[in-house]
Design a protein around this motif. Structure first.
Motif, mmCIF file in Angstrom:
data_model
loop_
_atom_site.group_PDB
_atom_site.id
_atom_site.type_symbol
_atom_site.label_atom_id
_atom_site.label_comp_id
_atom_site.label_asym_id
_atom_site.label_seq_id
_atom_site.Cartn_x
_atom_site.Cartn_y
_atom_site.Cartn_z
ATOM 1 N N ILE A 10 0.858 -1.069 -0.054
ATOM 2 C CA ILE A 10 0.147 -0.234 -0.146
ATOM 3 C C ILE A 10 0.830 1.230 0.036
ATOM 4 C CG2 ILE A 10 -1.987 1.322 1.207
ATOM 5 C CD1 ILE A 10 -2.553 -1.756 0.271
ATOM 6 N N THR A 11 0.680 2.049 -1.126
ATOM 7 C CA THR A 11 1.834 3.055 -1.157
ATOM 8 C C THR A 11 0.783 4.204 -0.891
ATOM 9 O OG1 THR A 11 1.264 3.022 -3.582
ATOM 10 C CG2 THR A 11 3.325 2.064 -2.791
ATOM 11 N N ASN A 12 1.643 5.306 -0.772
ATOM 12 C CA ASN A 12 1.085 6.732 -0.244
ATOM 13 C C ASN A 12 1.080 7.813 -1.487
ATOM 14 O OD1 ASN A 12 -0.185 8.510 1.326
ATOM 15 N ND2 ASN A 12 1.738 9.091 2.440
ATOM 16 N N GLY A 13 0.181 7.478 -2.533
ATOM 17 C CA GLY A 13 0.220 8.047 -3.694
ATOM 18 C C GLY A 13 1.278 8.172 -4.734
ATOM 19 N N ASN A 14 2.336 7.196 -4.357
ATOM 20 C CA ASN A 14 3.516 7.134 -5.404
ATOM 21 C C ASN A 14 3.426 5.734 -6.100
ATOM 22 O OD1 ASN A 14 4.139 5.893 -2.850
ATOM 23 N ND2 ASN A 14 6.120 6.739 -3.065
ATOM 24 N N GLY A 15 2.446 5.173 -6.266
ATOM 25 C CA GLY A 15 2.063 3.645 -6.811
ATOM 26 C C GLY A 15 2.444 3.552 -8.026
ATOM 27 N N SER A 35 -6.060 2.457 -12.421
ATOM 28 C CA SER A 35 -6.197 3.572 -11.516
ATOM 29 C C SER A 35 -7.561 3.807 -10.782
ATOM 30 C CB SER A 35 -5.973 4.839 -12.320
ATOM 31 O OG SER A 35 -7.157 5.242 -13.296
ATOM 32 N N PHE A 36 -7.616 4.602 -10.049
ATOM 33 C CA PHE A 36 -9.191 4.834 -9.438
ATOM 34 C C PHE A 36 -9.957 5.181 -10.458
ATOM 35 C CE2 PHE A 36 -6.720 4.537 -5.444
ATOM 36 C CZ PHE A 36 -7.759 3.839 -4.765
ATOM 37 N N GLY A 37 -9.284 6.024 -11.404
ATOM 38 C CA GLY A 37 -10.311 6.622 -12.468
ATOM 39 C C GLY A 37 -10.870 5.477 -13.316
ATOM 40 N N ASP A 38 -10.372 4.393 -13.443
ATOM 41 C CA ASP A 38 -10.782 3.325 -14.287
ATOM 42 C C ASP A 38 -11.777 2.434 -13.761
ATOM 43 O OD1 ASP A 38 -8.643 3.666 -16.275
ATOM 44 O OD2 ASP A 38 -7.353 2.183 -14.976
ATOM 45 N N MET A 39 -12.446 2.972 -12.586
ATOM 46 C CA MET A 39 -13.501 2.211 -11.811
ATOM 47 C C MET A 39 -14.644 2.735 -12.532
ATOM 48 S SD MET A 39 -12.491 2.585 -7.721
ATOM 49 C CE MET A 39 -14.261 1.851 -7.221
ATOM 50 N N ASP A 53 -5.851 9.321 -11.020
ATOM 51 C CA ASP A 53 -4.647 8.828 -11.450
ATOM 52 C C ASP A 53 -3.929 7.980 -10.681
ATOM 53 O OD1 ASP A 53 -4.965 9.953 -13.948
ATOM 54 O OD2 ASP A 53 -3.995 11.725 -13.561
ATOM 55 N N LEU A 54 -4.513 7.982 -9.373
ATOM 56 C CA LEU A 54 -3.716 7.041 -8.407
ATOM 57 C C LEU A 54 -4.021 5.374 -8.565
ATOM 58 C CD1 LEU A 54 -4.628 8.977 -5.143
ATOM 59 C CD2 LEU A 54 -2.402 8.881 -6.443
ATOM 60 N N ILE A 55 -3.026 4.683 -8.154
ATOM 61 C CA ILE A 55 -3.208 3.161 -8.454
ATOM 62 C C ILE A 55 -4.345 2.515 -7.517
ATOM 63 C CG2 ILE A 55 -1.940 0.966 -8.648
ATOM 64 C CD1 ILE A 55 -1.047 2.964 -10.714
ATOM 65 N N LEU A 56 -5.335 1.916 -8.462
ATOM 66 C CA LEU A 56 -6.290 1.196 -7.480
ATOM 67 C C LEU A 56 -5.534 -0.140 -7.548
ATOM 68 C CD1 LEU A 56 -9.178 0.207 -6.630
ATOM 69 C CD2 LEU A 56 -9.772 -0.218 -8.928
ATOM 70 N N HIS A 57 -5.116 -0.872 -8.428
ATOM 71 C CA HIS A 57 -4.581 -2.123 -8.356
ATOM 72 C C HIS A 57 -3.542 -2.516 -9.430
ATOM 73 C CE1 HIS A 57 -4.282 -6.436 -7.454
ATOM 74 N NE2 HIS A 57 -4.394 -6.639 -8.864
ATOM 75 N N MET A 67 3.560 -9.740 -6.875
ATOM 76 C CA MET A 67 3.172 -8.598 -5.773
ATOM 77 C C MET A 67 2.025 -7.770 -6.471
ATOM 78 S SD MET A 67 6.196 -6.106 -4.349
ATOM 79 C CE MET A 67 6.864 -5.797 -5.896
ATOM 80 N N MET A 68 1.396 -7.021 -5.414
ATOM 81 C CA MET A 68 0.384 -6.164 -5.915
ATOM 82 C C MET A 68 0.537 -4.814 -5.138
ATOM 83 S SD MET A 68 -2.835 -8.876 -5.641
ATOM 84 C CE MET A 68 -2.335 -10.557 -6.249
ATOM 85 N N ILE A 69 0.172 -3.973 -5.720
ATOM 86 C CA ILE A 69 0.265 -2.566 -5.222
ATOM 87 C C ILE A 69 -0.942 -1.609 -5.389
ATOM 88 C CG2 ILE A 69 1.691 -0.399 -5.590
ATOM 89 C CD1 ILE A 69 3.943 -1.893 -6.805
ATOM 90 N N SER A 70 -1.093 -0.875 -4.332
ATOM 91 C CA SER A 70 -2.337 0.057 -4.333
ATOM 92 C C SER A 70 -1.989 1.401 -3.669
ATOM 93 C CB SER A 70 -3.634 -0.619 -3.893
ATOM 94 O OG SER A 70 -4.550 0.249 -3.984
ATOM 95 N N ASP A 71 -2.345 2.283 -4.192
ATOM 96 C CA ASP A 71 -2.241 3.853 -3.378
ATOM 97 C C ASP A 71 -3.407 3.652 -2.450
ATOM 98 O OD1 ASP A 71 -0.031 5.178 -4.456
ATOM 99 O OD2 ASP A 71 -1.079 5.267 -6.307
ATOM 100 N N THR A 72 -3.106 4.478 -1.319
ATOM 101 C CA THR A 72 -4.175 4.671 -0.212
ATOM 102 C C THR A 72 -4.853 5.725 -1.027
ATOM 103 O OG1 THR A 72 -2.467 4.527 1.453
ATOM 104 C CG2 THR A 72 -4.565 5.807 1.865
ATOM 105 N N PHE A 73 -6.447 5.484 -0.757
ATOM 106 C CA PHE A 73 -7.376 6.449 -1.362
ATOM 107 C C PHE A 73 -7.158 7.889 -0.635
ATOM 108 C CE2 PHE A 73 -11.708 8.121 -2.064
ATOM 109 C CZ PHE A 73 -11.901 8.018 -3.384
ATOM 110 N N PRO A 74 -7.315 9.064 -1.241
ATOM 111 C CA PRO A 74 -7.165 10.192 -0.612
ATOM 112 C C PRO A 74 -7.995 10.270 0.501
ATOM 113 C CG PRO A 74 -6.951 10.566 -3.019
ATOM 114 C CD PRO A 74 -7.519 9.003 -2.467
ATOM 115 N N GLY A 75 -7.726 11.042 1.585
ATOM 116 C CA GLY A 75 -8.432 11.108 2.969
ATOM 117 C C GLY A 75 -8.474 9.763 3.899
#
Length: 141
Positions: A10-15, A35-39, A53-57, A67-75
């Motif tokens: 789980i990354t902090n906006g730098n996925g 990305s979250f925008g792809d949802m 533009d942040l990484i959803l998955h 290995m999987m990576i996701s950004d923390t959702f803002p907030g």
């Protein structure tokens, strides 16, 4: 039935940076990036512009491992110590339910097991030892 366990970072906006870095550092193959925008759009839960533009998955493969990576959702807080979780991938929804129910005993359900746009059965649970698991059934479509 098959089952695999993979680290989930789980990354902090730098996925995006993490995906590129691990691709190079581990000679990994990037299998997918969403990305979250792809949802799919949901009027009840709109995606804020800063999240689109942040990484959803993201999924990376290196050798026989994933290995999987996701950004923390803002907030939501990004907490050091919780940035590595475990993804449990199975090929049967009844097995996912069985695993999820066992892991939640003495723990905390973070997201109930449910159908999502990427999996017929996905949920998040923190077990009684404080380890977060993403339990997911592979989408065979």
């Amino acid at each position: 039935m098959s089952m695999s366990l993979s680290p989930y970072l789980i990354t902090n906006g730098n996925g995006k940076e993490a995906v590129a870095w691990y691709e190079e550092a581990l000679n990994a193959k990037v299998l997918m990036v969403q990305s979250f925008g792809d949802m799919p759009a949901d009027a009840n839960h709109p995606i804020p512009d800063e999240a689109k533009d942040l990484i959803l998955h993201a999924a990376l493969q290196f050798g026989d491992s994933m290995m999987m990576i996701s950004d923390t959702f803002p907030g939501n807080p990004h907490q050091i110590g919780n940035q590595v979780t475990i993804a449990v991938m199975v090929d049967d929804a009844s097995l996912a339910k069985q695993i999820f129910e066992k892991l939640q005993q003495g723990g905390e359900v973070l997201m109930p097991l449910q159908e999502t746009f990427w999996s017929p059965s996905y949920g998040m649970v923190k077990d009684k030892f404080g380890v977060t698991f993403h339990v997911s059934t592979e989408n065979r479509k």
